[in-house]
Design an enzyme around this catalytic site. Sequence first.
Site, short mmCIF file in Angstrom:
data_model
loop_
_atom_site.label_atom_id
_atom_site.label_comp_id
_atom_site.label_asym_id
_atom_site.label_seq_id
_atom_site.Cartn_x
_atom_site.Cartn_y
_atom_site.Cartn_z
N ILE A 65 0.97 -0.91 -0.28
CA ILE A 65 -0.19 0.08 0.33
C ILE A 65 1.27 1.29 -0.38
CG2 ILE A 65 -2.21 0.97 0.79
CD1 ILE A 65 -2.58 -1.33 2.42
N PRO A 66 0.93 1.70 -1.29
CA PRO A 66 2.33 2.71 -1.48
C PRO A 66 1.22 3.75 -1.19
CG PRO A 66 3.00 1.57 -3.33
CD PRO A 66 1.82 0.60 -2.75
N HIS A 67 1.30 4.88 -0.21
CA HIS A 67 0.67 6.00 0.27
C HIS A 67 1.69 7.33 0.59
CE1 HIS A 67 1.58 3.62 3.76
NE2 HIS A 67 1.88 5.05 4.17
N GLY A 68 1.18 8.31 1.11
CA GLY A 68 1.64 9.42 1.13
C GLY A 68 0.59 11.26 1.10
#
Length: 149
Positions: A65-68
């Site tokens: 879950i790449p997130h930012g």
Amino acid sequence: MSLIGEILPVTNIVLDLNVSSKKRLFEEASQLLQQQAGLQQEAVFECLFAREKLGSTALGKGVAIPHGRTNVVKEAIGAFIRLQTPIPFDAPDEQPVNLIFILLVPENASTQHLNVLSDLAGKFSQKAVRNALLNATSAEAIRDILSAE
């Protein structure tokens, strides 16, 4: 509709993308979000890449879950990408990843950010959900799986 369903339009779902690295994945995801949501491609890439440098966003069991947080979005937005071939992602279980949910939230949206991440982690922890995502044949089916309460 679930929180995930609200932030994941069908147009932000890609099935069987062929990439060989995290960098290429982030490039493709950034391009997708530029085309579908009008976001600045370079800013999306930098946001995802900067967060990944802090530590892998892979959960294990083939999921990441790449997130930012970024000022390029006014409200949370998601994208789901299923890869044709799993790629290395520095996962805790050392398994490659092929189910990816990209999450971008406004810089000041910490509660929503955590709620969505928690919801996603709960769904992805279920083997039946992961198998359904791997076997789904349409973006609509993926959205239904991820939006289910």
